[in-house]
Structure formats: structure tokens, C-alpha cells
Design a protein around this motif. Sequence first.
Motif, PDB file in Angstrom:
ATOM      1  N   UNK A  76     -17.948 -29.323  -4.657  1.00 51.70           N
ATOM      2  CA  UNK A  76     -19.251 -30.152  -5.444  1.00 51.70           C
ATOM      3  C   UNK A  76     -20.172 -30.340  -4.930  1.00 51.70           C
ATOM      4  N   UNK A  77     -20.070 -31.324  -3.977  1.00 53.56           N
ATOM      5  CA  UNK A  77     -21.230 -31.439  -2.898  1.00 53.56           C
ATOM      6  C   UNK A  77     -22.202 -31.364  -2.451  1.00 53.56           C
ATOM      7  N   UNK A  78     -21.873 -29.701  -2.826  1.00 55.82           N
ATOM      8  CA  UNK A  78     -23.065 -28.319  -2.399  1.00 55.82           C
ATOM      9  C   UNK A  78     -23.605 -28.234  -3.429  1.00 55.82           C
ATOM     10  N   UNK A  79     -23.159 -27.764  -4.724  1.00 52.66           N
ATOM     11  CA  UNK A  79     -23.041 -27.786  -6.193  1.00 52.66           C
ATOM     12  C   UNK A  79     -24.742 -29.124  -6.710  1.00 52.66           C
ATOM     13  N   UNK A  80     -23.665 -30.210  -5.919  1.00 55.83           N
ATOM     14  CA  UNK A  80     -24.987 -31.574  -6.844  1.00 55.83           C
ATOM     15  C   UNK A  80     -26.074 -31.609  -6.434  1.00 55.83           C
ATOM     16  N   UNK A  81     -26.052 -30.473  -4.913  1.00 56.42           N
ATOM     17  CA  UNK A  81     -27.952 -30.832  -5.068  1.00 56.42           C
ATOM     18  C   UNK A  81     -28.488 -30.157  -5.690  1.00 56.42           C
ATOM     19  N   UNK A  82     -27.975 -29.463  -6.534  1.00 61.30           N
ATOM     20  CA  UNK A  82     -28.901 -29.157  -8.043  1.00 61.30           C
ATOM     21  C   UNK A  82     -29.782 -30.383  -8.955  1.00 61.30           C
ATOM     22  N   UNK A  83     -28.969 -30.761  -9.012  1.00 57.89           N
ATOM     23  CA  UNK A  83     -29.247 -31.999  -9.259  1.00 57.89           C
ATOM     24  C   UNK A  83     -29.728 -33.324  -8.567  1.00 57.89           C
ATOM     25  N   UNK A  84     -29.865 -32.929  -7.504  1.00 58.26           N
ATOM     26  CA  UNK A  84     -30.744 -35.037  -6.583  1.00 58.26           C
ATOM     27  C   UNK A  84     -32.201 -34.999  -7.139  1.00 58.26           C
ATOM     28  N   UNK A  85     -32.415 -33.550  -7.384  1.00 60.51           N
ATOM     29  CA  UNK A  85     -34.063 -33.782  -7.957  1.00 60.51           C
ATOM     30  C   UNK A  85     -34.292 -34.692  -9.121  1.00 60.51           C
ATOM     31  N   UNK A  86     -33.433 -34.565 -10.084  1.00 57.70           N
ATOM     32  CA  UNK A  86     -33.274 -34.861 -11.232  1.00 57.70           C
ATOM     33  C   UNK A  86     -33.109 -36.394 -11.050  1.00 57.70           C
ATOM     34  N   UNK A  87     -31.643 -36.971  -9.836  1.00 53.93           N
ATOM     35  CA  UNK A  87     -31.900 -38.037  -9.785  1.00 53.93           C
ATOM     36  C   UNK A  87     -32.772 -38.681  -9.066  1.00 53.93           C
TER      37      UNK A  87
END
Length: 404
Positions: free
Chosen positions: A327-338
Motif C-alpha cells: 500500500x505505501x508504495x502504491x500510495x506514491x501514485x496519489x502523492x502528486x494529486x495531494x
Amino acid sequence: MEYYYFGIGVQLVEILTNLIFQKDHCPSVIELSFNVDGLPLFKSSKKCFWPVLCTIKNIDNSYVFPVALSYGLSKPVNLDFLSETVNELKVLLQDGLIVQQKVVQVALHSIVCDAPARAMVKCIKLYSGYYGCDKCSQSGMWIGRIVYPQITDFTPRTNQTFREHKNKEHHHSTSPFCDLPIDMIQKFPIDYMHQVCLGVMKKLLLTWMRGSKTVRISAVQISEVSNRLIAMKPFIPRCFARKPRGLDEVDRWKATELRQFLLYTGKIALRNILPSRLFKSFLSFSSAISILISPTLCKLHCDLAEQMLSNFVKDCKVYYGEEFLVYNVHSLLHLADEAKVYGCLECCSAFCFENYLQKLKKMVRSGKSPLVQVVKRLQENKIFIPEKCMLPNILPRFQIMLTL
Ligand SMILES: [Zn+2]
């Protein structure tokens, strides 16, 4: 659980009155950020605090203050400890505050939590569940652990789909925060302190040190990295909270040390030690996070950072295997949106709250009634500190007490 409620409005009025006294003005709208997290108190037991903390994001040098403090022998079994906070916040968001005969509007900036606490307060599945990502509706895949193999084309969650429980497997029940007129997806940002620094950066280090033979570096190389880090000590400016430590202590590295390694020292320490392909992929990761935590760079290069993180996650799948895509690695894909929503990742991180949590912990001197001890310490500070010292931009109250 034992519980004490300090309140939001009463403390905000005090802070804003001091601000007016000092600067002769205060903003017409204040943006509040909250933090809910567990704080283990002793190594020998499971006793812990569950504080609800708050800070004002849009005034300079704002400090963190406690809203509610719960104490128990384990994680809370229900969310009753949030009831008073949510009820008061609902009234504040609707009516605002009266400060010096003027109405100040109150807005919610964010609710910052680590992934397990976020799942708890949003009443959703943990990241170890099949639908554990709170930003997209991708189903995880079980390969001895839950991983998220899909790197592109996932469906983002929205406030509406969340509130309507469109993805039933994602929810346990209804969160108390659903009572508030807020966006249930955007207002709960991914916290890069927990998920990037303590999550992905630490996972990478442990993989290079203890992972499979294809990606592991030798004991001699680990020692060389440690030597390089220690050699950098004299050159680390005082603005950094900590000096580098060797990799032999990596299990005890704090979030700030992992951040320092990710953004600054890692590039030098790993050069010509990591295989070229792994080093290049680490540089992409490091550069992307450097962009996303800087308000200036984020405005200019957010899309580039998003592309770099996407490439990094693709590389991780190839170099470290599918099992790396947790999950933590996957969440990198959402970081730019945040970062786009909040201006940068630093604006919605838990670093400021983490410092306060450690200070709360230090107020506990013995195992007898920790909650009473902390409430008394906080009240004493309030009584004994001269009013002029309570100005928010001088020092937080607890620091003043130590100084006196
Ligand atoms: Zn996702």
C-alpha cells in the motif's frame, strides 16, 4: 478509556485574541488541521494515549494544541472519543467564532493521520484489506500480503461515491466525520512522513540490506554507506533535527533521519555502491519527493514528479518484484494529486504533530494515572505563564514552562 476534553473554540479564541493583541488583526477565515494518532507510552505495556490535536494552518508560527485526550490499555474499540470534537467542529464550521466582537469563519484544512488511524476514523478497511486504498477503488491482490499491481488507469474515489458507500467492500461502517460538510476523500491526505519516509524509504533500505540476493548489497558495502553517512556529520547544518547515523542503527532511525537520507545524504552515500539501475530509480524517487515537498517546485513541476513516481513504481515491480508493491508504495501514485490540492506535501504532513506528541509523552513521569498527569501539566502551564509569553509566535506553552 479515560478521557478529557479541552475544547476547540475556547482555545481558538485565546490564540486569536493574542494574535489581535500582537498584530492588531487576525484572518477573517481560519483553516484548521487535525491529527488523530495513537501514542504508546511505555515499552513494557500496551498503555497508550489517543490524542486529538489541532493547529491553525493559515497563521504564521501557529502551534499545536490538544483538543481531546484519551487513555487506555489498547486501541479504542469505538469512535466515541471523537464525538465531542466532531460535534463542536460542526458548530464552528457552520457559525464561526466571535473574537473581539468580530465573526471569524472556520474552515477545515485537513485531518492528518497515518494509514491505520485514517482507516479507523474513516471506518474503512485497513490497507491490508482488498479495498484498502482510500484514494482509488483498485482491488488489492493477495500474494502472501496485499499488493496493488495496477500502476495506471485506476478509478479515483470521490466524496459522493464514499458517502453513498458505492464500493461496499471498502467500508466497515459510517464515519463520525460524515456528519461534517467536508470532502471525505480530499480532507484526509496521505501523510508523507508515515507513508514515504517511515514507509517506502525504510522499506527500500531494508530491502537493500536484507532483501533477496539480486538486490542486496554486501556487508562491506553496508559498512561503506555507514562510514560515508558518519563522515557527513560535521557538514550537516543545525537546521536539521538530527545528524546522520550508520545503517547498523537503521531500525531506530526516526522519520526526520529517513527524510534526510531520502532528500540529501542518500544520493551521496549510495553512489557507486547500489547497482546503477537501482541507483537511478532511487534518484527518480528522491527528486520527485523533493519537488512535491517544495511549494515553489511543486507549482512548476508537479506533473513531472507524478511521472517520475509512476516510473519509480514500475521500476520497483521489475527490480524488487510484485510483492514490493504494498500500500505505501502504491500510495506514491496519489502523492502528486495531494500536493496539487494542498500546495505541497509539507502542508499536509504529520511532522508538526509528531513533535507535539513526543512532548506530551515526556509529560508522563510515572505509570500512575498518565492522563491526570498530562492534564495537570497543561493546566499548570496555562496558570503560571505570563500573558505576554502566551503569544503564539514566541514559544509554545510547554517550552516556556521548561525555560522558566
Ligand atoms: Zn490507490
